[in-house]
Structures are given as structure tokens and as C-alpha cells.
Design a protein around this motif. Structure first.
Motif, mmCIF file in Angstrom:
data_model
loop_
_atom_site.group_PDB
_atom_site.id
_atom_site.type_symbol
_atom_site.label_atom_id
_atom_site.label_comp_id
_atom_site.label_asym_id
_atom_site.label_seq_id
_atom_site.Cartn_x
_atom_site.Cartn_y
_atom_site.Cartn_z
ATOM 1 N N THR A 348 -9.411 7.650 3.543
ATOM 2 C CA THR A 348 -10.115 6.370 3.621
ATOM 3 C C THR A 348 -9.700 5.445 2.477
ATOM 4 N N LEU A 349 -9.523 6.024 1.285
ATOM 5 C CA LEU A 349 -9.051 5.225 0.140
ATOM 6 C C LEU A 349 -7.713 4.553 0.470
ATOM 7 N N VAL A 350 -6.800 5.325 1.055
ATOM 8 C CA VAL A 350 -5.497 4.753 1.434
ATOM 9 C C VAL A 350 -5.687 3.687 2.514
ATOM 10 N N GLY A 351 -6.549 3.976 3.491
ATOM 11 C CA GLY A 351 -6.810 3.009 4.556
ATOM 12 C C GLY A 351 -7.383 1.704 4.021
ATOM 13 N N VAL A 352 -8.273 1.801 3.052
ATOM 14 C CA VAL A 352 -8.855 0.596 2.449
ATOM 15 C C VAL A 352 -7.781 -0.229 1.761
ATOM 16 N N PHE A 353 -6.875 0.459 1.036
ATOM 17 C CA PHE A 353 -5.823 -0.276 0.329
ATOM 18 C C PHE A 353 -4.791 -0.851 1.301
ATOM 19 N N ILE A 354 -4.528 -0.159 2.401
ATOM 20 C CA ILE A 354 -3.634 -0.733 3.412
ATOM 21 C C ILE A 354 -4.229 -2.032 3.940
ATOM 22 N N PHE A 355 -5.508 -1.989 4.230
ATOM 23 C CA PHE A 355 -6.208 -3.189 4.707
ATOM 24 C C PHE A 355 -6.170 -4.291 3.636
ATOM 25 N N GLY A 356 -6.430 -3.921 2.387
ATOM 26 C CA GLY A 356 -6.473 -4.909 1.310
ATOM 27 C C GLY A 356 -5.112 -5.513 1.008
ATOM 28 N N LEU A 357 -4.069 -4.662 0.975
ATOM 29 C CA LEU A 357 -2.725 -5.186 0.712
ATOM 30 C C LEU A 357 -2.264 -6.112 1.828
ATOM 31 N N LEU A 358 -2.585 -5.736 3.068
ATOM 32 C CA LEU A 358 -2.203 -6.597 4.196
ATOM 33 C C LEU A 358 -2.866 -7.963 4.069
ATOM 34 N N ASN A 359 -4.155 -7.956 3.746
ATOM 35 C CA ASN A 359 -4.870 -9.232 3.542
ATOM 36 C C ASN A 359 -4.217 -10.054 2.440
ATOM 37 N N ASN A 360 -3.897 -9.380 1.339
ATOM 38 C CA ASN A 360 -3.336 -10.082 0.188
ATOM 39 C C ASN A 360 -1.978 -10.694 0.517
ATOM 40 N N ILE A 361 -1.120 -9.925 1.204
ATOM 41 C CA ILE A 361 0.214 -10.437 1.551
ATOM 42 C C ILE A 361 0.099 -11.652 2.468
ATOM 43 N N LEU A 362 -0.777 -11.549 3.474
ATOM 44 C CA LEU A 362 -0.926 -12.658 4.417
ATOM 45 C C LEU A 362 -1.502 -13.898 3.728
ATOM 46 N N GLN A 363 -2.400 -13.674 2.769
ATOM 47 C CA GLN A 363 -2.974 -14.820 2.044
ATOM 48 C C GLN A 363 -1.937 -15.465 1.126
ATOM 49 N N LEU A 364 -1.112 -14.637 0.478
ATOM 50 C CA LEU A 364 -0.072 -15.194 -0.393
ATOM 51 C C LEU A 364 0.934 -16.016 0.405
ATOM 52 N N ARG A 365 1.150 -15.621 1.672
ATOM 53 C CA ARG A 365 2.085 -16.367 2.524
ATOM 54 C C ARG A 365 1.387 -17.487 3.287
ATOM 55 N N ASN A 366 0.109 -17.697 2.998
ATOM 56 C CA ASN A 366 -0.682 -18.757 3.655
ATOM 57 C C ASN A 366 -0.639 -18.639 5.177
ATOM 58 N N VAL A 367 -0.741 -17.405 5.665
ATOM 59 C CA VAL A 367 -0.770 -17.182 7.111
ATOM 60 C C VAL A 367 -2.150 -17.571 7.641
ATOM 61 N N ASP A 368 -2.162 -18.196 8.811
ATOM 62 C CA ASP A 368 -3.415 -18.630 9.424
ATOM 63 C C ASP A 368 -4.380 -17.449 9.571
ATOM 64 N N TYR A 369 -5.664 -17.708 9.323
ATOM 65 C CA TYR A 369 -6.656 -16.632 9.354
ATOM 66 C C TYR A 369 -6.701 -15.926 10.706
ATOM 67 N N ASN A 370 -6.553 -16.702 11.782
ATOM 68 C CA ASN A 370 -6.598 -16.077 13.105
ATOM 69 C C ASN A 370 -5.399 -15.158 13.329
ATOM 70 N N VAL A 371 -4.249 -15.534 12.778
ATOM 71 C CA VAL A 371 -3.080 -14.650 12.867
ATOM 72 C C VAL A 371 -3.330 -13.381 12.050
ATOM 73 N N GLN A 372 -4.033 -13.520 10.926
ATOM 74 C CA GLN A 372 -4.381 -12.335 10.130
ATOM 75 C C GLN A 372 -5.203 -11.346 10.951
ATOM 76 N N LEU A 373 -6.127 -11.879 11.745
ATOM 77 C CA LEU A 373 -6.940 -11.000 12.583
ATOM 78 C C LEU A 373 -6.078 -10.261 13.599
ATOM 79 N N VAL A 374 -5.071 -10.958 14.146
ATOM 80 C CA VAL A 374 -4.161 -10.312 15.100
ATOM 81 C C VAL A 374 -3.412 -9.176 14.415
ATOM 82 N N PHE A 375 -2.921 -9.406 13.199
ATOM 83 C CA PHE A 375 -2.223 -8.357 12.455
ATOM 84 C C PHE A 375 -3.134 -7.148 12.257
ATOM 85 N N LYS A 376 -4.369 -7.424 11.888
ATOM 86 C CA LYS A 376 -5.313 -6.307 11.668
ATOM 87 C C LYS A 376 -5.504 -5.517 12.952
ATOM 88 N N GLY A 377 -5.650 -6.228 14.069
ATOM 89 C CA GLY A 377 -5.836 -5.538 15.338
ATOM 90 C C GLY A 377 -4.657 -4.653 15.679
#
Length: 408
Positions: A348-377
Motif C-alpha cells: 500500500t505504501l508503494v501504491g500511495v507513492f505511485i499515485f502521488g508521483l503520478l499526480n506530481n508529474i502531471l501537475q508539473l506538466r500542467n496536464v488538465d485535471y480531467n486528463v489526470q483522472l483518465v490516467f488514474k483510471g
């Protein structure tokens, strides 16, 4: 050059380490895709950014730790998000409203009940070991503890609660809510989905009632009319590097890992998730263990509420909307089976960090929030495919296609 059996062993090792390799690959992707600052430094690798990732994943991470225990016994807890929001609202009101507020009427008796019961149970077990009159010692010790806690918290109502006060009172309230979930599921034989869905709605309503219709958000200020300066400790960085919420998250992971792997309670959790009927026939108190997992989930949701209030300086009744789904997603990505009995808090710790790193990368690249949700899915679906063995099937097909070593 690797041949036959060597390749198969390498593929088996890759299958075993796939979760950690996925995290490493995502970290490498973060470095490669990171913007470059004006001074030529990699923004993703900057200490401030990495510390911010740890701080951002802490709330979801603590919820996911409790969710892992619940899912390991083949349950589900949909209420953690709104219970967390209730915790944040309680915290804000206790810190800022003088005298006996709604939050005080809720938290003081609940805390006294939890502490008194805990002391009574401890005294009862101790008295049994020493063959003393348990019927007299246990209730007396519990009553004294409850009265002392009641007086301690009641005196704080006139000056605003201390940091220690909210750290004790709020998790005690949410622990009772988690215990109620567990009792209805384990003793009442009700479906976890239904019970925790009802608690999710009830917690949201309770948070809104406490906040009041004109106070949808409780702002927390530091000073004579607000919280004490010590409250800022919960949002500070130790040594200017490690955020306190992130440190608390890591401590929760370490404690839960120890409990699940080293204590009898942990073995019972896995046994119940693997085969509940077999666990019952072997003498395990299934109802008590399942109730305890939901109680822990509620306790951690309350702790998250306090940390949320400290980080954002507000209590918000709808702050937890969707957080239960993020917690479940982190647990699934971490390899814990939704059918129970298989998984770990480290995953779960690894899963949380995978989720967090993905969020961080997408935010640094200014990816649209809705596209971020698609990536998560997409990542959640991929994780479930790996967990259900589709990846293993692919590896087996690949191994069969490899040339086998000739026999002697």
C-alpha cells in the motif's frame, strides 16, 4: 547471454518485483519529464518538490493504511472520507470556539467513554492474570479514567483545545464510529458496503450539523482567538526537510506492518480474509478481529482529519469527497486483493507513492485535471489486471514460447 531457465528465472523475479519496478520507472519518468528551472536544476528532483509529494500523499496514505486492514479481512470501508471530513470540522471547532460547543458535547463524552473502556479492559485482563477481584477493579479503574479525561477536556473548553486535546479527542470520536461499523458488520451480519455507505452519509450530515448552515468552512487562525501556536507543528517540516504529516504517515505504515506481520492479531486478519469459516472453526474470534479492523480504520480517519485541518487551516464538511476511492485505489495498486487474505501495508505504501508521483508529474506538466483522472483510471485497471494474474498468464505464454534447454 541468458538462455532458457535463466530467462525464466529473470521473468519470475520481474513478476515478483513488478510493483517496485513500476515505482522506479515512474520516478525515472518524473526526472525525464520534469521542467527545468531557470538555474538549470530539475524541478522534480528538488528537495522542496519531493517533500511536497510526501506531504500530499500523507492524508490519502493514512486512510489507505486503515483501508488495507479492512480489505485484508475481505471488507470495505466507504465512510473514511466523510469521517475524515467530520474529524477536520470537529478539530476546527474545538480549536476556535470557546465554551461548550456542539463539537465539545460530542468529543468530550466520546473520549471519556473510549479511554474509560480501554482502561477497564486493561485492568480486567491484568486482574485475571494476578487472580484479583476483576469485577471490582476493572469498572473502578475505567470510571476513574473516564472522569479524569472528562475533567481535562472540559477545562479546555473555555480556552480552546490544545494540540494534544484534539489529537486525543477527535480520533476517539471517529474510533467509536469505526467500531459501530464493525459491530454492525460482524455481529449484525450486514453487508460492509451497505453499513459503511450509511455511515458515510451520516458522517457527512454530522459534519454539516456541527459546522452549521452559515459555517460550511471553519477557518483556523493562530492567536488568542484561535488555535495555539503549537498547532502549526502539525504542518511544519522537521529539520526543514521532512513534513510532519508525512512522518506520521510513515510511522502509521511501520506500526501497521509490525502488527500485521509480527503479532497474532495480524495472523488472524490474514486467516479471516483467506477463509472466514475456517478461521471461525479454528477458534478465532472473527467478530472481534473484524470489528477491530474497522475501529482502526475509523481511528486513522480521525487522525487524518486533524492533519487536514492543520495543513489547510480549516475544517470542511465535504473535504473527504472521493478520498475513500483514492484510498481503495492505492490499496489495489499496492497489490492487496479485494477478496481479502492477500496483500501488505508495504505494498500500500508503494501504491500511495505511485499515485502521488503520478499526480506530481502531471501537475508539473500542467496536464488538465480531467486528463489526470483518465490516467488514474488507466493505472487502476492495469493494477487490477496485474493483481488478477493476467500479467502472470502473459509471462507463462512468453515462457512457453521460449526455447527449452536440451536434456542430458
Amino acid at each position: 547471454m541468458l538462455k532458457g531457465q535463466g530467462v525464466r528465472r529473470l521473468l519470475e523475479l520481474l513478476a515478483l518485483l513488478k510493483l517496485y519496478l513500476g515505482l522506479a520507472a515512474l520516478f525515472a519518468a518524473g526526472i525525464a519529464l520534469s521542467p527545468i528551472a531557470a538555474d538549470g536544476t530539475n524541478v522534480f528532483l528538488s528537495p522542496d518538490n519531493l517533500a511536497d509529494v510526501l506531504r500530499q500523499v500523507s492524508n490519502n496514505g493514512i486512510l489507505a493504511v486503515g483501508m488495507t486492514m479492512v480489505i485484508l479481512v475481505a471488507g470495505i470501508d466507504l465512510s473514511v472520507g466523510t469521517v475524515m471530513a467530520l474529524g477536520s470540522t470537529l478539530t476546527a471547532m474545538l480549536l476556535t470556539v470557546r465554551g461548550w460547543s456542539t463539537a465539545t458535547y460530542v468529543s468530550v463524552p466520546a473520549t471519556a467513554a473510549v479511554v474509560g473502556s480501554a482502561v477497564a479492559v486493561g485492568a480486567w485482563r491484568l486482574s485475571r492474570a494476578r487472580r484479583t477481584p476483576a469485577m471490582l477493579l476493572a469498572p473502578g479503574a475505567g470510571a476513574v479514567a473516564a472522569v479524569l479525561v472528562w475533567i481535562w477536556l472540559a477545562r479546555q473548553s473555555d480556552t480552546g483545545f490544545s494540540v494534544l486535546g484534539v489529537l486525543v479527542a477527535v480520533p476517539c470520536v471517529t474510533l467509536l464510529m469505526g467500531t459501530l461499523n464493525g459491530l454492525l458488520i460482524a455481529k449484525g451480519r450486514l453487508q460492509p458496503f451497505i453499513v459503511t455507505l450509511a455511515m458515510m452519509i451520516a458522517a457527512l450530515g454530522s459534519a454539516r450539523l456541527i459546522a452549521g448552515k452559515d459555517h460550511s468552512v471553519y477557518q483556523v487562525y493562530i492567536g488568542p482567538e484561535g488555535a495555539t501556536p503549537a498547532f502549526q507543528f502539525l504542518r511544519a517540516r522537521l529539520g526543514g526537510v521532512v513534513p510532519v504529516p508525512g512522518l506520521i504517515f510513515l510511522l502509521c505504515v511501520a506500526a501497521s506492518h509490525f502488527v500485521l506481520k509480527k503479532l497474532r492479531f495480524g495472523r488472524y486478519v490474514y486467516a479471516i480474509g483467506g477463509n472466514e469459516e475456517a478461521a471461525r472453526l479454528s477458534g478465532i474470534n472473527v467478530a472481534a478481529i473484524k470489528t477491530a479492523t474497522y475501529a482502526v480504520s475509523g481511528l486513522l480517519a480521525g487522525l487524518t482529519g486533524v492533519l487536514y485541518c492543520a495543513q489547510y487551516r480549516q475544517g470542511k464538511p465535504d473535504a473527504g469527497t472521493g478520498m475513500e476511492l483514492d484510498a481503495i485505489a492505492a490499496v489495489v495498486i499496492g497489490g492487496t486483493s479485494l477478496l481479502g487474505g492477500r496483500g501488505s501495508v508495504i505494498g500500500t505504501l508503494v501504491g500511495v507513492f505511485i499515485f502521488g508521483l503520478l499526480n506530481n508529474i502531471l501537475q508539473l506538466r500542467n496536464v488538465d485535471y480531467n486528463v489526470q483522472l483518465v490516467f488514474k483510471g488507466v493505472i487502476i485497471v492495469a493494477a487490477v489486471l496485474l493483481q488478477e494474474g493476467r500479467f502472470g498468464d502473459w509471462l507463462r505464454r512468453l515462457r512457453r514460447s521460449l526455447p527449452h534447454r536440451a536434456g542430458p
